[in-house]
Every structure is written in C-alpha cells, then in structure tokens.
Design an enzyme around this catalytic site. Sequence first.
Site, PDB file in Angstrom:
ATOM      1  CG  HIS A 167      33.925 -12.977  17.466  1.00 31.00           C
ATOM      2  ND1 HIS A 167      34.886 -12.006  17.655  1.00 31.00           N
ATOM      3  CD2 HIS A 167      32.978 -12.750  18.411  1.00 31.00           C
ATOM      4  CE1 HIS A 167      34.535 -11.226  18.666  1.00 31.00           C
ATOM      5  NE2 HIS A 167      33.391 -11.662  19.147  1.00 31.00           N
ATOM      6  CB  SER A 184      33.606 -10.240  21.991  1.00 29.64           C
ATOM      7  OG  SER A 184      32.802  -9.609  21.043  1.00 29.64           O
ATOM      8  CD  GLU A 228      37.628 -12.545  15.254  1.00 32.92           C
ATOM      9  OE1 GLU A 228      36.773 -11.882  15.860  1.00 32.92           O
ATOM     10  OE2 GLU A 228      38.597 -13.087  15.813  1.00 32.92           O
TER      11      GLU A 228
END
Length: 336
Positions: A289, A165, A259
Amino acid sequence: MASNRNNADSMHPAISWQGRVVNRVMGRAIKPVISRLRFTRRFMKFSQLGFDALTLALPVPANVHIARTHMGGVPCEWLIAGREVRSNRVVVYFHGGAYFFGSPRSHRAVTWRLSRHCRAKVLALDYRQPPDWCYPAPLEDAVRAYQGLLKQGYRSRDIVFAGDSAGGNLALVTLLRLRELSLPMPACAVLISPWADLTCSGESHWRHVRHDPFIPMKALRFVSASYSEGYNPASPMLSPAFADLTGLPPLMIQVGSTEVLYSDAVRVAEQARKAGVPCQLQVWEDMMHVFHALAAWLPEASLALREIGSFVNEILREEDEAGHLRARTRVVSRRA
C-alpha cells in the site's frame, strides 16, 4: 482532450529484490503489530504524532523549498522541487492515513518527487481529521482550499488533484462536490491506492486479507466507522466506488496487486469508464500500500512516480496547447 493512452489498463511486474524484502518485513513484522493494536480515540491522537516522527527517516533533499501557508483558510504546505517547476502549475495533494493520521509533513517523500516529476508546485493540505473532526470536515477543507487557489488567480486547467489511500478518497469526493457546485474542474486527478469503499465490502477486502503485507481489516473497519459517524458509509460522497463519475476529469489510478484496496481501485476505474471519463489503471505486482513513499530505495516506486509525471505532463501540455489556441482565436475575433 486526453490521449487514448489514458484509457488503458497495465500490469507492472515486480522487478526488484528490494520489493520482496519490503513485503516480507511488512508482512512478518509490521502488520502483526498493527493487528494487535486496540484502536481507540486516544490511540488515534497518539498515532498522528508517531507517524509524523517515523516518516522523518524518509529523506528530503536540502534544496526542496517548503513553506507553511493557508489557502482558503485551510492550513497547507507549499513544496517546490527543482528549477523546472512551472509557476502556474499546482498539484493539490491530499495525504493518506485512513482519515486519522498523516499530514503534509509525513508525505514529503511523495510530494517532493511529485513536484519534480510533474514540474509543478505542490500544495499539500493539512485537512481536519478524526477523532476531533469527522465527515464532512475534510471535504469542506478541500473545497475551500481549491476555491482559494482559484481566487488567487490559478486556472483550473493548471491544477491537478492527487492523493493516496484516504487522500485518494478525498480527491474523488472533492471532484464530486465541485461538480455539484458547478465549479470548474481541475485538469486531471491521480489516485494512489484509493480507499473508495468505506463499507469495506469489496472482493479484495476479504480475498487479499492474508496477502496484503500492511493493512489489517480490523483497523480499516474501525476508522471507517469513526470517520463516517452519523452518515451512511455507502453514500457516494463517502464511498465514491458507488458514485456516478460523469463529468470528472481524466484519472490515473495506481494500486498494488495484493492490496486489500485493490478492488476499490478497479471499481473506480470501471465507474469512470462507464461515465465516459478517461481513466488509466496501473496495477503494480506485489507492491504494498502506497509503496511510492519508499522511492529512495524501491525501484518500482521511482518508476511509478515517473509514470505519474508522464501522465500529468501529457494532460497539462494538451491543456496549455488548447489554451493557446483559444487565446489566438479570441485575438482574431477582436480584429474582425
């Protein structure tokens, strides 16, 4: 040299009932709660503590060695899992958390498995985060920690960058900064669902907004503004989806097909190939995610981490063989 396998895209189909359950629970119970939250500086501080506490439920085996340390003046955590770990190998891990929560502690369910599958020590960075710090503080910490590893005698060809991320963003922009500083690159980098576009303008940012079971766009826009305060979020050093990636080491990217950050991963892969950087993009069908954190229960997560291990071991094995060849050449040259 990376193999041709690292230039391929692949789709990994959903295979488990556990994945369907996780998506349903996240989409119906967790995401609605997150969407209703009022994001403020006070909430950001509270969430940092709460997320660490929540992730204590993710098991870490008792035989995993964990030790706090500093590298280049940056607080970090060493993590070693298994007897097959090679002392010369280091995976530098940049944790995710949208640049305002998360820590080495919160991501141990991922990092101890990376240590085992990559047969490497993991150095997880506890870099500075908002609301107390914003860009470029995390980037400065990342560069200092890497320079600290080099000063301790670790070779760049034995080092791997990995991040999820926002940590995937940090891994990429750190590579770009190393290029600017003419420092040696690590052997490769692994990006898990990288947040590579802080302008939140990618196609999946609106197309997948109803399908992503976890990330609400309101939250993503808030933390982007908080982190990039005073800087243009479209800058390549904030949004590497817009960067020229020439000169970067081989990349592996993993992302879930639904996502909101799906297009970020795809665009990084496109930019890498345009720049001649070997890149393997893996799309995992219907996975949430950073599903890797649920490897204790989710078969797809275990498989994804094994795929990362295969990629890293292949790259480092080739680097080892090249290093042995150069060493033998130098010996022959001295005798001559």
